[in-house]
Design a protein around this motif. Structure first.
Motif, PDB file in Angstrom:
ATOM      1  N   LEU A  57       0.835  -1.208   0.000  1.00 41.50           N
ATOM      2  CA  LEU A  57       0.000   0.000   0.000  1.00 41.50           C
ATOM      3  C   LEU A  57       0.870   1.258   0.000  1.00 41.50           C
ATOM      4  O   LEU A  57       0.563   2.237  -0.693  1.00 41.50           O
ATOM      5  CB  LEU A  57      -0.932   0.002   1.212  1.00 41.50           C
ATOM      6  CG  LEU A  57      -2.085  -1.000   1.121  1.00 41.50           C
ATOM      7  CD1 LEU A  57      -2.864  -1.033   2.424  1.00 41.50           C
ATOM      8  CD2 LEU A  57      -3.012  -0.635  -0.040  1.00 41.50           C
ATOM      9  N   LEU A  58       1.975   1.254   0.741  1.00 41.15           N
ATOM     10  CA  LEU A  58       2.847   2.431   0.766  1.00 41.15           C
ATOM     11  C   LEU A  58       3.438   2.686  -0.620  1.00 41.15           C
ATOM     12  O   LEU A  58       3.625   3.841  -1.025  1.00 41.15           O
ATOM     13  CB  LEU A  58       3.981   2.239   1.784  1.00 41.15           C
ATOM     14  CG  LEU A  58       3.571   2.373   3.242  1.00 41.15           C
ATOM     15  CD1 LEU A  58       4.722   2.002   4.165  1.00 41.15           C
ATOM     16  CD2 LEU A  58       3.114   3.800   3.540  1.00 41.15           C
ATOM     17  N   VAL A  60       2.073   2.570  -3.319  1.00 38.87           N
ATOM     18  CA  VAL A  60       1.145   3.301  -4.173  1.00 38.87           C
ATOM     19  C   VAL A  60       1.496   4.798  -4.207  1.00 38.87           C
ATOM     20  O   VAL A  60       1.403   5.447  -5.247  1.00 38.87           O
ATOM     21  CB  VAL A  60      -0.311   3.099  -3.668  1.00 38.87           C
ATOM     22  CG1 VAL A  60      -1.279   3.964  -4.454  1.00 38.87           C
ATOM     23  CG2 VAL A  60      -0.707   1.630  -3.764  1.00 38.87           C
ATOM     24  N   TYR A  61       1.948   5.336  -3.056  1.00 42.72           N
ATOM     25  CA  TYR A  61       2.196   6.785  -3.000  1.00 42.72           C
ATOM     26  C   TYR A  61       3.660   7.165  -2.773  1.00 42.72           C
ATOM     27  O   TYR A  61       4.037   8.324  -2.949  1.00 42.72           O
ATOM     28  CB  TYR A  61       1.346   7.432  -1.896  1.00 42.72           C
ATOM     29  CG  TYR A  61      -0.140   7.330  -2.159  1.00 42.72           C
ATOM     30  CD1 TYR A  61      -0.734   8.052  -3.190  1.00 42.72           C
ATOM     31  CD2 TYR A  61      -0.953   6.507  -1.398  1.00 42.72           C
ATOM     32  CE1 TYR A  61      -2.081   7.952  -3.452  1.00 42.72           C
ATOM     33  CE2 TYR A  61      -2.310   6.396  -1.644  1.00 42.72           C
ATOM     34  CZ  TYR A  61      -2.869   7.128  -2.670  1.00 42.72           C
ATOM     35  OH  TYR A  61      -4.218   7.027  -2.928  1.00 42.72           O
ATOM     36  N   ILE A  76       1.889  11.180   2.515  1.00 38.95           N
ATOM     37  CA  ILE A  76       1.170   9.983   2.978  1.00 38.95           C
ATOM     38  C   ILE A  76       0.670  10.221   4.405  1.00 38.95           C
ATOM     39  O   ILE A  76      -0.465   9.908   4.744  1.00 38.95           O
ATOM     40  CB  ILE A  76       2.084   8.738   2.918  1.00 38.95           C
ATOM     41  CG1 ILE A  76       2.359   8.350   1.463  1.00 38.95           C
ATOM     42  CG2 ILE A  76       1.465   7.563   3.674  1.00 38.95           C
ATOM     43  CD1 ILE A  76       3.397   7.259   1.286  1.00 38.95           C
ATOM     44  N   VAL A  80      -2.957  11.924   2.353  1.00 40.63           N
ATOM     45  CA  VAL A  80      -3.682  10.741   1.886  1.00 40.63           C
ATOM     46  C   VAL A  80      -4.592  10.243   3.011  1.00 40.63           C
ATOM     47  O   VAL A  80      -4.129  10.070   4.136  1.00 40.63           O
ATOM     48  CB  VAL A  80      -2.704   9.622   1.490  1.00 40.63           C
ATOM     49  CG1 VAL A  80      -3.457   8.379   1.040  1.00 40.63           C
ATOM     50  CG2 VAL A  80      -1.761  10.104   0.400  1.00 40.63           C
ATOM     51  N   PRO A  81      -5.898  10.015   2.723  1.00 38.24           N
ATOM     52  CA  PRO A  81      -6.786   9.521   3.788  1.00 38.24           C
ATOM     53  C   PRO A  81      -6.259   8.209   4.365  1.00 38.24           C
ATOM     54  O   PRO A  81      -5.956   7.284   3.609  1.00 38.24           O
ATOM     55  CB  PRO A  81      -8.117   9.309   3.069  1.00 38.24           C
ATOM     56  CG  PRO A  81      -8.031  10.122   1.825  1.00 38.24           C
ATOM     57  CD  PRO A  81      -6.587  10.199   1.451  1.00 38.24           C
ATOM     58  N   PHE A  82      -6.138   8.139   5.670  1.00 39.87           N
ATOM     59  CA  PHE A  82      -5.638   6.963   6.393  1.00 39.87           C
ATOM     60  C   PHE A  82      -4.201   6.596   6.027  1.00 39.87           C
ATOM     61  O   PHE A  82      -3.738   5.510   6.371  1.00 39.87           O
ATOM     62  CB  PHE A  82      -6.559   5.751   6.208  1.00 39.87           C
ATOM     63  CG  PHE A  82      -7.901   5.933   6.853  1.00 39.87           C
ATOM     64  CD1 PHE A  82      -8.026   5.826   8.231  1.00 39.87           C
ATOM     65  CD2 PHE A  82      -9.015   6.234   6.101  1.00 39.87           C
ATOM     66  CE1 PHE A  82      -9.260   6.011   8.835  1.00 39.87           C
ATOM     67  CE2 PHE A  82     -10.249   6.433   6.702  1.00 39.87           C
ATOM     68  CZ  PHE A  82     -10.368   6.312   8.076  1.00 39.87           C
ATOM     69  N   VAL A  86      -1.581   3.527   7.541  1.00 41.57           N
ATOM     70  CA  VAL A  86      -0.804   2.556   6.767  1.00 41.57           C
ATOM     71  C   VAL A  86       0.683   2.693   7.112  1.00 41.57           C
ATOM     72  O   VAL A  86       1.383   1.713   7.379  1.00 41.57           O
ATOM     73  CB  VAL A  86      -1.040   2.766   5.256  1.00 41.57           C
ATOM     74  CG1 VAL A  86      -0.136   1.848   4.448  1.00 41.57           C
ATOM     75  CG2 VAL A  86      -2.498   2.516   4.903  1.00 41.57           C
TER      76      VAL A  86
END
Ligand code: HEM
Ligand code: FES
Lengths: 367, 142
Positions: A57-58, A60-61, A76, A80-82, A86
């Protein structure tokens, strides 16, 4: 429900699920005196799975570019939401996983499970421990903060104490004379691809070994009733009359996993920056060394050892010897007795080793 | 309560708790991966008038998508979405013909966005704009 039964039956007729469950789960018998410490392996599998999922998931950004990495991690955390969740799960999770690894090692040590015929289990586990700390070390650089930059500078620098090749090795590790953009590139590749793949493969080997030889019986409580491995031929260590893995021990595994998650999430939600010193919040500056740069808690003993010895080479050599001895322990400590209360020398080494390690950590923290 | 009833109760409780936990994890995951918001209320794009010369087109980002400004020969300004109405490629401005050509399947549009030939089913969507004090304010109704 009827349709579901039919579906299960359809599959069962073809691949024999029922037989598999009977053989590997409900019919997989564990020693009657098995204890909660045996569930640390399941905790570790869960912890590793969490690292893999949050790591993907990390990705991704996160941007692995020295000019953008810090800003991407800040985004992040803040935009970024939530994203904060993460990232904290991943960063705090690595610390919790090291803690669980240490407990797992201490428990197999205390119960003498590392002894024959489980030498390979110990060895594969020991390599796993080193790989996990390697993943922590390479991951530490990725946010490209002051902490990342200088912790990596110090950690890679210590390799320079190795005679003859040291200097070259440091440059090779860094991809240049100093830590910089090339270091980020290679640490990124190691952290997200190379190390996790090897960990995955080794976890597979670790579990394969366990499955072949069978789980050990704890040396406490009931007398061992199992058929004893003699070293002449392969013998699976079965536990006739033992408790089934499913549902009995699965329940213990789940209980332990939830206790672990409770401790882990307590840190994430109530003390999220427990493992973040203030240098973690400013971007890397190659021209400004911060005043008190310290490694993570589990590297503090290594850090302090390097400091006590008058020569760096000596400090490094002592650690190399200690780690080699630990890795080869089952080959050196060959006695048959596994009960810790009947092994005074082992007990002294065990408690002494823990105290020495903790002492060096505390000393390293305050020095 | 008998054993079977007790077991059923506990299993239901566990399944309910598990479902609640899964939902609690799924929501942050969805929000984390959902596209960044703020695209609906399109911000006004300001372009200096002298950047769009007679007979030429200027492409730019508008409301998260591609748009184009054309100044026809004679001076009339037109603002259009640059997204082809066939399968969504971005149209090109053909200077010699003063037309839009979609390179994907050769859809052809006039400078006003009307379909001249090819597969596009609809004209290019017009975008409101306002000219004031030497600047073009795309997204503001005149
Ligand atoms: C990624 C890290 C690791 C994972 C996922 C893992 C997983 C497991 C699992 C599931 C078991 C079986 C249940 C248990 O006894 O806990 C196990 C057993 C064992 N592990 Fe690990 N382990 C890891 C690291 C280590 C390390 C670092 C060591 C020691 C250096 C180690 C040594 C052993 C030994 C000797 C056993 C056999 C215990 C017995 O049969 O009683 N493992 N491991
Ligand atoms: S997408 Fe433009 S013509 Fe097909």
């Amino acid at each position: 429900m009827k349709l579901f039964r039919q579906l299960v039956n359809w599959i069962d007729v073809r691949i024999g699920v029922g037989e598999l469950v009977e053989k590997e789960l409900t019919g997989y018998l564990l020693p009657r005196n098995i204890n909660a410490w045996y569930s640390l392996g399941s905790i570790l599998l869960t912890a590793f799975a969490i690292q893999v999922v949050t790591g993907i998931l990390l990705l991704v950004y996160y941007v692995p570019d020295a000019d953008k990495a810090f800003a991407s991690v800040t985004a992040i955390m803040n935009n970024v939401p939530f994203g904060w969740l993460v990232r904290l799960l991943h960063a705090v999770g690595s610390n919790m996983m090291v803690l669980a690894l240490l407990l797992h090692m201490l428990s197999v040590l205390w119960m003498g499970s590392y002894k024959r015929p489980r030498e390979l289990n110990w060895l594969s586990g020991f390599i796993l421990f080193n790989l996990v700390t390697g993943a922590c070390l390479t991951g530490y650089l990725l946010p490209w903060s002051q902490l990342s930059f200088w912790a990596t500078t110090v950690a890679t620098n210590s390799v320079g104490a190795i005679p003859v090749v040291g200097g070259h090795l440091v440059e090779f590790l860094r991809g240049g004379k100093l830590v910089g953009a090339p270091t980020l590139g290679r640490f990124f590749a190691l952290h997200v691809a190379v190390i996790p793949l090897i960990i995955g493969a080794l976890v597979g080997a670790h579990l394969f070994l366990l499955q072949r030889i069978g789980v050990s019986s704890p040396p406490f409580g009931l007398d061992d009733t199992t058929n004893r491995w003699q070293g002449d031929v392969f013998r699976y260590e079965s536990h006739p009359g033992g408790i089934p893995f499913v549902p009995n021990y699965l329940l213990q595994d789940l209980t332990s996993i939830f206790v672990y998650l409770a401790c882990f999430l307590a840190v994430v939600f109530f003390d999220p920056y427990l493992f973040f010193p203030k240098e973690a919040f400013s971007p890397a500056n190659p021209y400004l060394t911060p005043a008190h740069i310290k490694p993570e808690w589990y590297f503090l003993p290594n850090y302090q050892t390097l400091k006590i010895f008058p020569s760096e080479l000596l400090g490094l050599a002592v650690q190399g010897v200690a780690m080699t001895l630990l890795a080869l322990l089952p080959f050196l400590d060959r006695g048959g007795e596994r009960h810790p209360l009947k092994r005074p020398l082992f007990r002294i080494g065990y408690v002494g080793g823990i105290l020495l390690w903790l002492g060096l950590m505390v000393w390293g923290h305050y020095s | 309560m008998d054993n079977a009833g007790r077991r059923k109760f506990l299993v239901t409780l566990l399944a309910g708790g598990g479902a609640a936990a899964a939902a609690a994890a799924a929501w942050p995951l969805y929000r984390y991966l959902a596209p960044a918001g703020g695209g609906s209320a399109a911000a006004v794009v300001v372009i200096p008038e002298n950047e769009v010369n007679e007979g030429q087109a200027k492409f730019f980002q508008y409301a998260g998508s591609a748009a184009v400004l054309v100044r026809k020969r004679g001076g009339e300004l037109i603002a259009l979405s640059a997204v082809c109405t066939h399968l969504g490629c971005i149209v090109q401005w053909v200077n010699e013909k003063q037309e839009f050509l979609c390179p994907c399947h050769a859809g052809l549009y006039s400078a006003e966005g009307a379909v001249l030939s090819g597969p596009p089913p609809k004209p290019l969507a017009p975008i409101p704009f306002k000219v004031a004090g030497g600047t073009i304010r795309v997204g503001e109704v005149a």
